[in-house]
Design a protein around this motif. Structure first.
Motif, short mmCIF file in Angstrom:
data_model
loop_
_atom_site.label_atom_id
_atom_site.label_comp_id
_atom_site.label_asym_id
_atom_site.label_seq_id
_atom_site.Cartn_x
_atom_site.Cartn_y
_atom_site.Cartn_z
N PHE A 82 0.98 -1.35 0.06
CA PHE A 82 -0.11 -0.17 0.12
C PHE A 82 0.82 1.40 -0.03
O PHE A 82 1.95 1.32 0.59
N ASN A 83 0.63 2.31 -0.74
CA ASN A 83 1.25 3.48 -0.98
C ASN A 83 0.13 4.67 -0.64
O ASN A 83 -0.77 4.74 -1.43
N GLY A 84 0.45 5.28 0.59
CA GLY A 84 -0.88 6.20 1.00
C GLY A 84 -0.84 7.46 0.18
O GLY A 84 -1.85 8.04 0.20
N LYS A 85 0.22 7.89 -0.36
CA LYS A 85 0.28 9.06 -0.98
C LYS A 85 0.70 9.09 -2.44
O LYS A 85 1.76 9.72 -2.65
N PRO A 86 0.19 8.25 -3.56
CA PRO A 86 0.71 8.40 -4.68
C PRO A 86 0.40 9.56 -5.69
O PRO A 86 -0.18 10.43 -4.81
N LYS A 87 0.58 9.95 -6.80
CA LYS A 87 0.44 10.82 -7.41
C LYS A 87 -1.02 11.20 -7.53
O LYS A 87 -2.01 10.48 -7.53
N ALA A 88 -1.54 12.54 -7.22
CA ALA A 88 -2.69 13.15 -7.30
C ALA A 88 -3.68 12.08 -6.48
O ALA A 88 -4.82 11.65 -6.89
N TRP A 89 -3.38 11.50 -5.25
CA TRP A 89 -4.14 10.83 -4.49
C TRP A 89 -5.45 11.39 -4.07
O TRP A 89 -6.54 10.66 -3.71
N TYR A 90 -5.43 12.81 -3.70
CA TYR A 90 -6.47 13.40 -3.31
C TYR A 90 -7.61 13.41 -4.40
O TYR A 90 -8.71 13.50 -4.12
N LEU A 91 -7.54 13.32 -5.63
CA LEU A 91 -8.29 13.27 -6.79
C LEU A 91 -9.04 12.06 -6.81
O LEU A 91 -10.29 11.99 -7.03
N PHE A 92 -8.31 10.87 -6.57
CA PHE A 92 -9.01 9.68 -6.50
C PHE A 92 -9.87 9.58 -5.38
O PHE A 92 -11.01 8.84 -5.22
N GLY A 93 -9.48 10.07 -4.19
CA GLY A 93 -10.17 10.11 -2.82
C GLY A 93 -11.44 10.95 -3.18
O GLY A 93 -12.60 10.37 -2.74
N LEU A 94 -11.32 12.07 -3.80
CA LEU A 94 -12.70 12.77 -4.11
C LEU A 94 -13.58 11.94 -4.96
O LEU A 94 -14.93 12.09 -4.93
N MET A 95 -12.94 11.50 -6.05
CA MET A 95 -13.94 10.79 -7.06
C MET A 95 -14.68 9.66 -6.09
O MET A 95 -15.76 9.47 -6.38
N LEU A 96 -14.06 8.77 -5.33
CA LEU A 96 -14.58 7.68 -4.79
C LEU A 96 -15.76 8.27 -3.85
O LEU A 96 -16.85 7.71 -3.57
N PHE A 97 -15.27 9.35 -3.00
CA PHE A 97 -16.30 10.08 -1.93
C PHE A 97 -17.54 10.65 -2.93
O PHE A 97 -18.78 10.42 -2.51
N ALA A 98 -17.50 11.11 -3.91
CA ALA A 98 -18.51 11.69 -4.69
C ALA A 98 -19.22 10.60 -5.21
O ALA A 98 -20.52 10.88 -5.24
N LEU A 99 -18.72 9.47 -5.76
CA LEU A 99 -19.58 8.43 -6.16
C LEU A 99 -20.41 7.87 -5.25
O LEU A 99 -21.59 7.67 -5.43
N ILE A 100 -19.76 7.54 -3.96
CA ILE A 100 -20.54 7.08 -2.65
C ILE A 100 -21.65 8.03 -2.40
O ILE A 100 -22.82 7.47 -2.26
N TYR A 101 -21.53 9.25 -2.43
CA TYR A 101 -22.42 10.23 -1.78
C TYR A 101 -23.70 10.31 -3.03
O TYR A 101 -24.80 10.47 -2.72
N GLN A 102 -22.98 10.25 -4.52
CA GLN A 102 -24.21 10.26 -5.07
C GLN A 102 -25.24 9.04 -5.29
O GLN A 102 -26.32 9.06 -5.27
N ILE A 103 -24.65 7.58 -4.88
CA ILE A 103 -25.43 6.86 -4.50
C ILE A 103 -26.45 6.88 -3.29
O ILE A 103 -27.66 6.44 -3.35
#
Length: 313
Positions: free
Chosen positions: A166-187
């Protein structure tokens, strides 16, 4: 023949270890598919107004095998199917705990799967006893997604077989985190629309009673929040996909983000058809299934993005 001699030359311990990891991987990939199917079964129970066909829980009209009607078949069938999934989750947990190699790597998500299974059973009972209260219905859906994601994680980790960490901070990790949060909230917003019977609060699409910006009151607010946030989620997924295509090297990340982008276009079309054709039962179930499939595609892309080979780490 040469391949046969190679396998004969391998130590038996390696073959057993490889076979055990393949067994775990197979169990959880199959389990992921079965849970994903349940993501259309549950919405169909609601779409056919079968959620309270059995007013009690865990029995149905006081019987384990009640007299069958269509609505009872849908509700009890969903319960039986979910029960089988629960047994498979428990079986997978036992397999992992008995595997000395897999246990240190997979015990945390395995325990989480049991926790989410337990809470799913409790929420399923509350959904009935609380008479389909919107809060319990939405929590039931979100918890099912957590269980699904946990089982998928176990399958992916077993497939990696310790080759990555596991790599906690890859490139643009915050974009992937935002994407997953947005998808879950949309559901969650979609579940709120369904549980509050707001699917036809706006009988037209893409406007609402011919207005792009109607007064956000009552169930119209639920419907419009779901629509506008859905557009925002689509832009986020498209943005992360574009970034991955031009800036990342991992082909798996790019592939699953592309799949997620295709699925989110399909999701918008399914949402529009749901309104235009007045909520066809099967289409509402497919709409939920496709939303979860979109989340899974983006989740798999994120999983690989947050993994690094041991040599590069």
């Amino acid at each position: 023949m040469r391949i046969k001699f190679i396998f004969l030359a391998l130590p038996s311990g390696i073959l057993v270890e490889t076979g055990q990891k393949m067994k775990i991987q197979r169990i959880y990939f199959i389990l992921t598919g079965l849970i994903l199917f349940n993501m259309i079964f549950g919405p169909l129970v609601r779409a056919t107004d079968s959620g309270l066909a059995c007013p009690d829980w865990p029995l149905c009209h006081g019987k384990f095998v009640p007299e069958w009607t269509f609505h009872i078949f849908m509700e009890v069938g969903h319960r039986y199917y979910s029960g089988i999934l629960g047994l498979i989750v428990i079986f997978g947990f036992i397999v992992i705990m008995r595997d000395k190699e897999a246990k240190p790597k997979l015990k945390v998500p395995a325990f989480l799967s049991l926790i989410f299974l337990t809470s799913q059973v409790i929420l399923g009972g509350l959904t009935v006893t609380k008479l389909l209260h919107p809060t319990t219905v939405n929590l039931h859906l979100l918890n099912a997604i957590l269980l699904l994601a946990t089982c998928l994680t176990i399958a992916l980790l077993a497939k990696e077989n310790g080759s990555t960490i596991f790599n906690g901070k890859p490139k643009a990790w915050y974009l992937f985190g935002l994407m997953l949060f947005a998808l879950i909230y949309q559901i969650f917003l979609g579940g709120r629309v369904s549980s509050n019977y707001a699917g036809l609060a706006c009988p037209d699409f893409p406007t609402c009673y011919g207005d792009w910006f109607p007064a956000w009151t009552g169930t119209i607010q639920y419907q419009m929040e779901h629509r506008f946030f859905g557009y925002a989620v689509a832009l986020i997924v498209f943005g992360v996909t574009s970034y991955a295509i031009f800036s990342l090297n991992d082909k798996r990340v790019k592939l699953f983000l592309k799949i997620g982008s295709y699925l989110i276009v399909l999701q918008i079309l399914l949402g529009a058809f749901n309104v235009i054709y007045q909520l066809p039962k099967l289409l509402t179930g497919i709409h939920t299934l496709n939303a979860v499939a979109t989340l899974l595609a983006c989740y798999i892309a994120s999983f690989y993005h947050f993994r690094s080979t041991r040599t590069s780490a």
